[in-house]
Motif scaffolding. Structure first.
Motif, PDB file in Angstrom:
ATOM      1  N   ILE A   1       0.864  -1.178   0.000  1.00 19.84           N
ATOM      2  CA  ILE A   1       0.000   0.000   0.000  1.00 19.84           C
ATOM      3  C   ILE A   1       0.898   1.225   0.000  1.00 19.84           C
ATOM      4  N   PRO A   2       0.878   2.040  -1.042  1.00 15.19           N
ATOM      5  CA  PRO A   2       1.759   3.210  -1.081  1.00 15.19           C
ATOM      6  C   PRO A   2       1.534   4.130   0.123  1.00 15.19           C
ATOM      7  N   ALA A   3       2.625   4.665   0.626  1.00 13.35           N
ATOM      8  CA  ALA A   3       2.525   5.561   1.782  1.00 13.35           C
ATOM      9  C   ALA A   3       1.674   6.780   1.468  1.00 13.35           C
ATOM     10  N   LEU A   4       1.757   7.265   0.239  1.00 16.10           N
ATOM     11  CA  LEU A   4       0.954   8.434  -0.129  1.00 16.10           C
ATOM     12  C   LEU A   4      -0.530   8.117  -0.069  1.00 16.10           C
ATOM     13  N   ALA A   5      -0.918   6.915  -0.511  1.00 16.58           N
ATOM     14  CA  ALA A   5      -2.330   6.530  -0.464  1.00 16.58           C
ATOM     15  C   ALA A   5      -2.819   6.474   0.978  1.00 16.58           C
ATOM     16  N   ARG A   6      -2.015   5.920   1.876  1.00 16.30           N
ATOM     17  CA  ARG A   6      -2.414   5.859   3.286  1.00 16.30           C
ATOM     18  C   ARG A   6      -2.548   7.257   3.877  1.00 16.30           C
ATOM     19  N   ALA A   7      -1.616   8.148   3.535  1.00 14.60           N
ATOM     20  CA  ALA A   7      -1.689   9.511   4.055  1.00 14.60           C
ATOM     21  C   ALA A   7      -2.910  10.242   3.515  1.00 14.60           C
ATOM     22  N   LEU A   8      -3.204  10.061   2.229  1.00 15.40           N
ATOM     23  CA  LEU A   8      -4.358  10.742   1.630  1.00 15.40           C
ATOM     24  C   LEU A   8      -5.657  10.291   2.279  1.00 15.40           C
ATOM     25  N   VAL A   9      -5.788   8.995   2.527  1.00 12.15           N
ATOM     26  CA  VAL A   9      -7.012   8.483   3.153  1.00 12.15           C
ATOM     27  C   VAL A   9      -7.163   9.025   4.567  1.00 12.15           C
ATOM     28  N   ALA A  10      -6.094   8.990   5.351  1.00  8.29           N
ATOM     29  CA  ALA A  10      -6.171   9.456   6.734  1.00  8.29           C
ATOM     30  C   ALA A  10      -6.483  10.945   6.802  1.00  8.29           C
ATOM     31  N   VAL A  11      -5.780  11.742   6.023  1.00  9.02           N
ATOM     32  CA  VAL A  11      -5.991  13.190   6.052  1.00  9.02           C
ATOM     33  C   VAL A  11      -7.384  13.548   5.554  1.00  9.02           C
ATOM     34  N   THR A  12      -7.832  12.889   4.499  1.00 10.65           N
ATOM     35  CA  THR A  12      -9.140  13.216   3.928  1.00 10.65           C
ATOM     36  C   THR A  12     -10.275  12.860   4.874  1.00 10.65           C
ATOM     37  N   LEU A  13     -10.231  11.668   5.457  1.00 14.43           N
ATOM     38  CA  LEU A  13     -11.307  11.268   6.376  1.00 14.43           C
ATOM     39  C   LEU A  13     -11.308  12.130   7.626  1.00 14.43           C
ATOM     40  N   PHE A  14     -10.137  12.464   8.137  1.00 18.72           N
ATOM     41  CA  PHE A  14     -10.068  13.311   9.328  1.00 18.72           C
ATOM     42  C   PHE A  14     -10.641  14.692   9.034  1.00 18.72           C
ATOM     43  N   SER A  15     -10.308  15.238   7.876  1.00 17.42           N
ATOM     44  CA  SER A  15     -10.847  16.542   7.517  1.00 17.42           C
ATOM     45  C   SER A  15     -12.346  16.481   7.249  1.00 17.42           C
ATOM     46  N   ALA A  16     -12.806  15.376   6.689  1.00 15.85           N
ATOM     47  CA  ALA A  16     -14.222  15.267   6.323  1.00 15.85           C
ATOM     48  C   ALA A  16     -15.136  15.314   7.545  1.00 15.85           C
ATOM     49  N   VAL A  17     -14.730  14.684   8.648  1.00 17.41           N
ATOM     50  CA  VAL A  17     -15.617  14.658   9.813  1.00 17.41           C
ATOM     51  C   VAL A  17     -15.722  16.054  10.429  1.00 17.41           C
ATOM     52  N   TYR A  18     -14.649  16.807  10.439  1.00 17.21           N
ATOM     53  CA  TYR A  18     -14.745  18.180  10.939  1.00 17.21           C
ATOM     54  C   TYR A  18     -15.520  19.058   9.961  1.00 17.21           C
ATOM     55  N   MET A  19     -15.346  18.799   8.670  1.00 20.22           N
ATOM     56  CA  MET A  19     -16.145  19.501   7.671  1.00 20.22           C
ATOM     57  C   MET A  19     -17.623  19.211   7.879  1.00 20.22           C
TER      58      MET A  19
END
Length: 408
Positions: free
Chosen positions: A266-284
């Motif tokens: 699993i590319p590190a960038l893909a893991r970072a994108l998923v974590a950052v996006t989901l974390f931002s989405a819940v606050y959004m």
């Protein structure tokens, strides 16, 4: 009868003196505070300027601009991300010119002006210090100008504007990632991405994807269907219950374990994108939910009385008003997400902040400077983060003014 002596003319109510008298020297307390604070500001500015000009060691920053920009991206292929910047600015200039012809487009026009100015500066630096990308940066500058001129002189392009953006974004992705094989279009693995290019990729992806996902979660939390409602509540509370750094650790360690696969698959960038996006989405989602609650129920009742369905009421009446009310909060979260990308070093990525914080200061050449160069790098990184954060805040104020936020 004695003449009444004439009174002195009233003090001016406008101008610099009137503003100073009204805001800084309206009383003895304000005068004392203004003098003390002014003295500290002047002394600090003089000392900082003296250090920047005569005391700082800027050579490690100058010589490591390639690391700060693209990290280990192959230098012989560095023209590709530069041309990708040119493609983006060409589309932005096109939209800015078309908007200006229609009497609108101040927001994207301001963005185009700022970014084009930055590209011009980088082009000058390339001609001074980056021989391998001189032509690429020059081409990016001409592409930015060409997009604006095309939009200004060919107004019929307004019909193809959406199609051009839809085609341009995949072109940017192909330019940065490649097509495979060898030669000028060889694939560059995401593990070799880094520097400010990686910061921009994570920030743009996170902001773009988390916005619609956050709206969906906010609407789902207010849904009358129990399955959707409680799933949204559980998801929001679960993600929001831990800091971003925790979810990055989970993405780095637990996701491969849960999927029963090796971490390298699993590319590190893909893991970072998923974590950052989901974390931002819940606050959004919570910010949007606050906007939804600010819309009076009478708006919904009036829409239903006119025969609009529930989805039409939400899409045409409620949601536009809710988003309009929370523009400052949404932009503030976008700025926070842009700066939170500095945490992706946890999953093994080397973004702009990580390179300036750890990699460059540990170089043998940097260790030769007395006291190191961490202070110089910190000041440089702060200036770069401020430039883009301030640009986003300006766009927010322009959008608020255009939509009349805060006005009756």
């Amino acid at each position: 009868m004695d003449m009444i002596p004439s009174r002195p003319p009233p003090a001016g109510q406008r101008g610099v003196q009137a503003w100073l008298r009204r805001n800084l020297f309206s009383g003895w307390v304000n005068t004392a505070v203004s003098l003390v604070v002014g003295y500290l500001v002047v002394v600090s500015t003089i000392n900082l300027t003296r250090w920047v000009v005569t005391g700082a060691s800027w050579e490690p920053v100058w010589t490591n601009l390639k690391l700060l920009a693209i990290y280990r991206y192959p230098m012989e292929l560095a023209w590709r991300p530069v041309i990708a910047v040119g493609v983006f600015l060409m589309l932005t200039g096109l939209s800015a010119a078309l908007g200006r012809r229609a009497g609108k487009g101040k927001i994207i026009g301001g963005l185009y002006a700022w970014l084009t100015g930055l590209v011009v500066v980088l082009t000058v630096i390339a001609w001074l210090a980056w021989p391998s990308v001189r032509e690429a940066w020059t081409a990016a500058t001409f592409m930015a100008a060409g997009g604006y001129l095309a939009g200004w002189f060919v107004p019929k392009l307004v019909r193809a504007q959406a199609w051009l953006w839809s085609a341009g974004l995949p072109v940017v992705l192909v330019l940065v990632y490649g097509l495979g094989g060898e030669g000028p279009w060889a694939t560059v693995r995401t593990l070799e991405w880094g520097g400010f290019m990686l910061t921009i990729v994570i920030a743009v992806f996170g902001i773009t994807v988390s916005f619609p996902l956050g709206i969906a979660l906010a609407l789902g939390r207010r849904s009358s269907l129990p399955a959707i409602k409680y799933f949204s509540i559980g998801f929001i509370e679960l993600i929001r219950g831990a800091p971003l750094i925790t979810w990055l650790f989970i993405a780095s360690l637990m996701v491969p374990l849960l999927l029963d696969t090796s971490p390298d698959s699993i590319p590190a960038l893909a893991r970072a994108l998923v974590a950052v996006t989901l974390f931002s989405a819940v606050y959004m989602a919570e910010n949007v939910r606050g906007g939804l609650q600010s819309v009076p129920n009478g708006q919904r009742e009036a829409a239903r009385a006119l025969g609009l369905s529930g989805w039409q009421t939400t899409r045409l009446i409620v949601l536009p008003q809710a988003l309009r009310a929370v523009i400052p909060v949404l932009v503030g979260q976008a700025i926070g997400l842009f700066k939170d990308t500095s945490l992706v070093f946890i999953v093994g990525l080397h973004d702009f902040f990580e390179i300036g914080r750890r990699i460059i200061p540990s170089q043998p050449e940097s260790l030769l400077y007395p006291g190191g160069v961490l202070l110089e790098l910190s000041l440089f990184m702060a200036a770069v983060y401020w430039f883009f954060s301030y640009r986003m805040s300006i766009a927010s104020r322009q959008l608020e003014k255009e939509l009349g936020v805060g006005e009756r």
